[in-house]
Design an enzyme around this catalytic site. Structure first.
Site, PDB file in Angstrom:
ATOM      1  N   ASP A 204      45.799  57.353 -19.492  1.00 52.05           N
ATOM      2  CA  ASP A 204      45.896  56.098 -18.752  1.00 52.05           C
ATOM      3  C   ASP A 204      44.979  56.168 -17.540  1.00 52.05           C
ATOM      4  O   ASP A 204      44.556  57.249 -17.126  1.00 52.05           O
ATOM      5  CB  ASP A 204      47.340  55.838 -18.304  1.00 52.05           C
ATOM      6  N   SER A 205      44.716  54.996 -16.974  1.00 52.94           N
ATOM      7  CA  SER A 205      43.859  54.951 -15.788  1.00 52.94           C
ATOM      8  C   SER A 205      44.563  55.502 -14.553  1.00 52.94           C
ATOM      9  O   SER A 205      43.926  55.752 -13.540  1.00 52.94           O
ATOM     10  CB  SER A 205      43.433  53.502 -15.520  1.00 52.94           C
TER      11      SER A 205
ATOM     12  N   CYS B 299      46.614  52.570 -21.835  1.00 52.33           N
ATOM     13  CA  CYS B 299      45.949  51.693 -20.876  1.00 52.33           C
ATOM     14  C   CYS B 299      45.436  50.512 -21.679  1.00 52.33           C
ATOM     15  O   CYS B 299      44.680  50.695 -22.641  1.00 52.33           O
ATOM     16  CB  CYS B 299      44.792  52.427 -20.193  1.00 52.33           C
TER      17      CYS B 299
ATOM     18  N   THR C 183      43.329  48.119 -20.889  1.00 50.62           N
ATOM     19  CA  THR C 183      41.880  47.931 -20.768  1.00 50.62           C
ATOM     20  C   THR C 183      41.140  48.913 -21.668  1.00 50.62           C
ATOM     21  O   THR C 183      40.224  48.542 -22.407  1.00 50.62           O
ATOM     22  CB  THR C 183      41.430  48.106 -19.304  1.00 50.62           C
TER      23      THR C 183
ATOM     24  N   GLU D  68      49.876  51.636  -7.760  1.00 52.99           N
ATOM     25  CA  GLU D  68      49.275  52.931  -7.449  1.00 52.99           C
ATOM     26  C   GLU D  68      49.589  53.369  -6.020  1.00 52.99           C
ATOM     27  O   GLU D  68      49.584  54.554  -5.717  1.00 52.99           O
ATOM     28  CB  GLU D  68      47.759  52.888  -7.675  1.00 52.99           C
TER      29      GLU D  68
ATOM     30  N   CYS E 170      49.698  45.306 -19.137  1.00 52.53           N
ATOM     31  CA  CYS E 170      49.203  46.481 -18.421  1.00 52.53           C
ATOM     32  C   CYS E 170      50.392  47.402 -18.238  1.00 52.53           C
ATOM     33  O   CYS E 170      51.482  46.945 -17.876  1.00 52.53           O
ATOM     34  CB  CYS E 170      48.617  46.088 -17.066  1.00 52.53           C
ATOM     35  N   THR E 171      50.196  48.685 -18.490  1.00 55.32           N
ATOM     36  CA  THR E 171      51.338  49.608 -18.437  1.00 55.32           C
ATOM     37  C   THR E 171      51.804  49.891 -17.011  1.00 55.32           C
ATOM     38  O   THR E 171      52.852  50.500 -16.817  1.00 55.32           O
ATOM     39  CB  THR E 171      51.013  50.935 -19.161  1.00 55.32           C
ATOM     40  N   HIS E 172      51.055  49.440 -16.019  1.00 57.98           N
ATOM     41  CA  HIS E 172      51.538  49.515 -14.632  1.00 57.98           C
ATOM     42  C   HIS E 172      52.580  48.439 -14.344  1.00 57.98           C
ATOM     43  O   HIS E 172      53.456  48.612 -13.493  1.00 57.98           O
ATOM     44  CB  HIS E 172      50.382  49.330 -13.637  1.00 57.98           C
TER      45      HIS E 172
END
Length: 276
Positions: free
Chosen positions: A9-10, A72, A74, A151, A183-185
């Site tokens: 993931d990012s 992720c 994206t 984040e 988005c996984t966030h």
């Protein structure tokens, strides 16, 4: 097969997928890479996303993973099909499972998708949804400020509420009954997002469906872990290990005792073909 499942993931967001895989598949070992140093991926050019994603994939291959989960959205939109064609191990993305779940949940076939700029621009969700049902109406909305919030560990309170309310305004007068967190966030902001939506809207997070697909593939390929020994998960971050550990334990209650900081800058950029 006593090899780990690799997850990339990012940043921190993919931990929501890792958490669900651990819940559904408690015997499996996870090897996770979060590129927190270069997060977010959403605003980045496609070539850069592809480069960073392959650096993470190739680093996971060094850990002898038996499957890769691109957690992720994206990166899934940019690299999934290429990775599937070049690697001999199963590769799972997070877009298709989320799309399937949304179609199943929707009563009026009017679905909204929120995601990073990169994911929304790629049209990956809209394409996946229409491929399943041509009757579906899709509202796509980029919410570029959500990932930086998460984040920083800002997932509730006045600032989170202000950003979420402002970001969701374009969806206010639409009659969608299902919202995909693309988005996984975003699941970490779910309670705040929920508070600005009608109670009738179903929120879809792809983690649960992705874990089901992982489970299905493990058993289909007979590579599920059979050992009764407690799995030891490994986490890598391109950022600060202590920050990663703190975030995972505080927000997701994941035991991340094995966390290491790594550099991907010198890693292979191009695909490693047919690696076992």
């Amino acid at each position: 097969m006593d090899r780990p499942i690799g997850i990339i993931d990012s940043g921190f967001g993919g931990l929501t997928v890792a958490q669900e895989i651990m819940r559904q598949l408690p015997k499996e070992t996870i090897c996770y890479i979060g590129d927190t140093l270069r997060c977010p991926y959403g605003p980045r050019p496609v070539d850069e996303v592809r480069k960073f994603t392959w650096q993470m994939i190739n680093r996971l291959l060094e850990e002898n993973v038996k499957m890769i989960v691109i957690a992720c959205n994206t990166a899934t939109a940019v690299v999934l099909e290429e990775a599937r064609s070049l690697l001999s191990i199963p590769v799972v993305g997070v877009i298709q499972p989320g799309a399937i779940s949304a179609i199943q949940s929707s009563n009026n076939q009017h679905i909204a998708v929120i995601g990073t700029t990169g994911t929304i621009t790629s049209n990956a969700y809209a394409t996946a949804l229409v491929a399943i049902s041509e009757q579906v109406t899709v509202e796509s909305l980029a919410c570029p400020f959500f990932v930086p919030l998460v984040e920083q560990g800002i997932i509730d309170g006045e600032e989170a509420e202000r950003v979420v309310e402002e970001s969701l305004k374009p969806l206010k007068n639409t009659d969608f009954d299902t919202l995909i967190l693309g988005c996984t966030h975003y699941p970490l902001l779910k309670p705040v997002i929920e508070s600005f939506l009608p109670a009738s809207v179903t929120i879809i997070s792809s983690g649960e469906e992705t874990a089901r697909e992982v489970s299905s593939l493990l058993f289909h390929h007979s590579i599920n872990r059979k050992s009764s020994v407690e799995p030891e998960h490994q986490f890598f971050t391109t950022g600060v290990a202590e920050s990663f550990k703190h975030f995972a334990s505080k927000w997701l209650a994941i035991d991340t005792k094995n966390v290491a900081s790594i550099s991907l800058g010198s890693s292979l950029v191009f695909p490693t073909m047919n690696r076992q």
